[in-house]
Design a protein around this motif. Structure first.
Motif, mmCIF file in Angstrom:
data_model
loop_
_atom_site.group_PDB
_atom_site.id
_atom_site.type_symbol
_atom_site.label_atom_id
_atom_site.label_comp_id
_atom_site.label_asym_id
_atom_site.label_seq_id
_atom_site.Cartn_x
_atom_site.Cartn_y
_atom_site.Cartn_z
ATOM 1 N N LEU A 169 31.423 -1.560 -94.254
ATOM 2 C CA LEU A 169 32.131 -2.401 -95.213
ATOM 3 C C LEU A 169 32.455 -3.805 -94.699
ATOM 4 O O LEU A 169 32.752 -4.687 -95.506
ATOM 5 C CB LEU A 169 33.440 -1.719 -95.646
ATOM 6 C CG LEU A 169 33.294 -0.481 -96.527
ATOM 7 C CD1 LEU A 169 34.670 0.099 -96.857
ATOM 8 C CD2 LEU A 169 32.516 -0.791 -97.800
ATOM 9 N N PHE A 170 32.391 -4.030 -93.389
ATOM 10 C CA PHE A 170 32.798 -5.346 -92.889
ATOM 11 C C PHE A 170 31.986 -6.467 -93.527
ATOM 12 O O PHE A 170 32.532 -7.515 -93.897
ATOM 13 C CB PHE A 170 32.672 -5.418 -91.367
ATOM 14 C CG PHE A 170 33.049 -6.764 -90.820
ATOM 15 C CD1 PHE A 170 34.381 -7.137 -90.722
ATOM 16 C CD2 PHE A 170 32.075 -7.686 -90.454
ATOM 17 C CE1 PHE A 170 34.740 -8.401 -90.265
ATOM 18 C CE2 PHE A 170 32.421 -8.937 -89.986
ATOM 19 C CZ PHE A 170 33.756 -9.295 -89.882
ATOM 20 N N LEU A 171 30.687 -6.273 -93.681
ATOM 21 C CA LEU A 171 29.840 -7.335 -94.225
ATOM 22 C C LEU A 171 30.033 -7.517 -95.730
ATOM 23 O O LEU A 171 29.435 -8.420 -96.320
ATOM 24 C CB LEU A 171 28.377 -7.058 -93.899
ATOM 25 C CG LEU A 171 28.048 -7.080 -92.396
ATOM 26 C CD1 LEU A 171 26.569 -6.825 -92.165
ATOM 27 C CD2 LEU A 171 28.461 -8.408 -91.774
ATOM 28 N N ALA A 172 30.870 -6.660 -96.346
ATOM 29 C CA ALA A 172 31.211 -6.851 -97.762
ATOM 30 C C ALA A 172 32.348 -7.851 -97.940
ATOM 31 O O ALA A 172 32.752 -8.146 -99.064
ATOM 32 C CB ALA A 172 31.583 -5.527 -98.410
ATOM 33 N N LEU A 173 32.890 -8.356 -96.820
ATOM 34 C CA LEU A 173 33.940 -9.380 -96.880
ATOM 35 C C LEU A 173 33.351 -10.753 -97.159
ATOM 36 O O LEU A 173 32.217 -11.063 -96.772
ATOM 37 C CB LEU A 173 34.692 -9.447 -95.555
ATOM 38 C CG LEU A 173 35.651 -8.319 -95.190
ATOM 39 C CD1 LEU A 173 36.088 -8.468 -93.744
ATOM 40 C CD2 LEU A 173 36.857 -8.305 -96.125
ATOM 41 N N LYS A 174 34.155 -11.602 -97.768
ATOM 42 C CA LYS A 174 33.828 -13.017 -97.860
ATOM 43 C C LYS A 174 34.032 -13.663 -96.486
ATOM 44 O O LYS A 174 34.762 -13.131 -95.646
ATOM 45 C CB LYS A 174 34.765 -13.715 -98.856
ATOM 46 C CG LYS A 174 34.597 -13.316 -100.297
ATOM 47 C CD LYS A 174 35.621 -14.064 -101.137
ATOM 48 C CE LYS A 174 35.517 -13.671 -102.608
ATOM 49 N NZ LYS A 174 36.577 -14.326 -103.419
ATOM 50 N N PRO A 175 33.435 -14.822 -96.234
ATOM 51 C CA PRO A 175 33.805 -15.584 -95.050
ATOM 52 C C PRO A 175 35.313 -15.825 -95.042
ATOM 53 O O PRO A 175 35.905 -16.125 -96.082
ATOM 54 C CB PRO A 175 33.037 -16.895 -95.218
ATOM 55 C CG PRO A 175 31.836 -16.511 -96.031
ATOM 56 C CD PRO A 175 32.332 -15.462 -96.994
#
Length: 284
Positions: A169-175
């Motif tokens: 899920l980490f890469l589902a975050l926005k910058p």
């Protein structure tokens, strides 16, 4: 009816009242949960997480409460248990206001159904299933749209579930988005797959140690052989752990572009700060 009326009043006022400190956030949390007859939330009434949450979420709240602001996107794993069930739903809806998109994942279908029935207008969407299921997490990201400002893991707290959340899920975050992993004291508990000396392979503490060491490796002057987590680490801006809580912040796109330009060719091959064909005398 009383609880829903309180929610409408809070939402219609654009995230009132104003909150300017962790102490005020904790007081706000207690009042919101009490007004919905939900018992308590251990985020602020037990663990003291207000000291960690508020400094990072206050700007997001200000943004979403602006008249023309875009709502915060939040995904939380776990709806609570016992007299804490649904407390986070009420807290985040009241804190971020009606513009926020609030997604949840809950393991127990009965709990999910009960919270939906009790607070039908507060959750934007809820999925039911196991956070260890990578396919389900991918489904949530796809159906939910990803691009989350905040992801919170308050789920099973096992070593495998924490690792699954971080990896899937980490890469589902926005910058600049935040991943909060609560109740990290379980890394010491065999009941959760942990160990009194949390250095064994598979312990979530080791994952965070690797991510932290990788951040040091990514410094231009570092002299390490390779990244422990070559997929995740370049996308991370910071790794922080306080009492019982760890936070990963996603890097800005510009930072990632710069890292790629300088480092990508050497990950997993030679030293992090040198391309595979660059002599050591010419390292950046």
């Amino acid at each position: 009816m009383v609880a829903f009326t309180v929610f409408l009043l809070l939402a219609s006022k654009g995230c009132r009242p104003l909150i300017s400190s962790p102490h005020e956030f904790a007081h706000f949390s207690t009042n919101v949960v009490a007004s919905h007859h939900l018992g308590f939330t251990d985020k602020t009434e037990w663990h003291g997480f207000e000291r960690t949450y508020f400094p990072r979420l206050k700007d997001l709240r200000r943004r979403t409460c602006d008249a023309g602001g875009k709502g915060v996107r939040l995904l939380e794993i776990g709806l609570g248990a016992g007299n804490r069930t649904g407390a986070s739903v009420a807290l985040w809806r009241s804190f971020f206001g009606r513009q926020a998109t609030l997604h949840f994942l809950e393991y127990d279908p009965n709990t999910a159904q009960a919270v939906q029935a009790q607070h039908p207008h507060m959750m934007s969407r809820v999925w039911v299933g196991d956070q260890n299921n990578a396919s389900l997490l991918a489904q949530i990201v796809e159906e939910g749209g990803g691009g989350y400002d905040v992801i919170i893991d308050d789920g099973a707290h096992t070593m495998s579930s924490i690792t699954s959340t971080v990896r899937n899920l980490f890469l589902a975050l926005k910058p600049d988005g935040f991943l909060f992993v609560e109740d990290m004291h379980t890394v010491f508990s065999p009941a959760y797959g942990g160990n009194p000396l949390p250095t064994a392979r598979g312990n979530a503490a080791v994952l965070f140690q690797h991510l932290l060491v990788d951040q040091l490796c990514l410094a231009v002057a570092a002299r390490c052989e390779r990244l422990h987590e070559p997929t995740l680490s370049p996308m991370i801006a910071s790794v922080e752990c306080s009492r019982e809580l760890c936070i990963l912040t996603r890097a800005k796109t510009a930072e990632q572009d710069d890292w790629t330009r300088v480092h990508e060719a050497c990950v997993g091959t030679t030293r992090c700060d040198c391309g595979p064909n660059r002599p050591s005398t010419r390292c950046i």
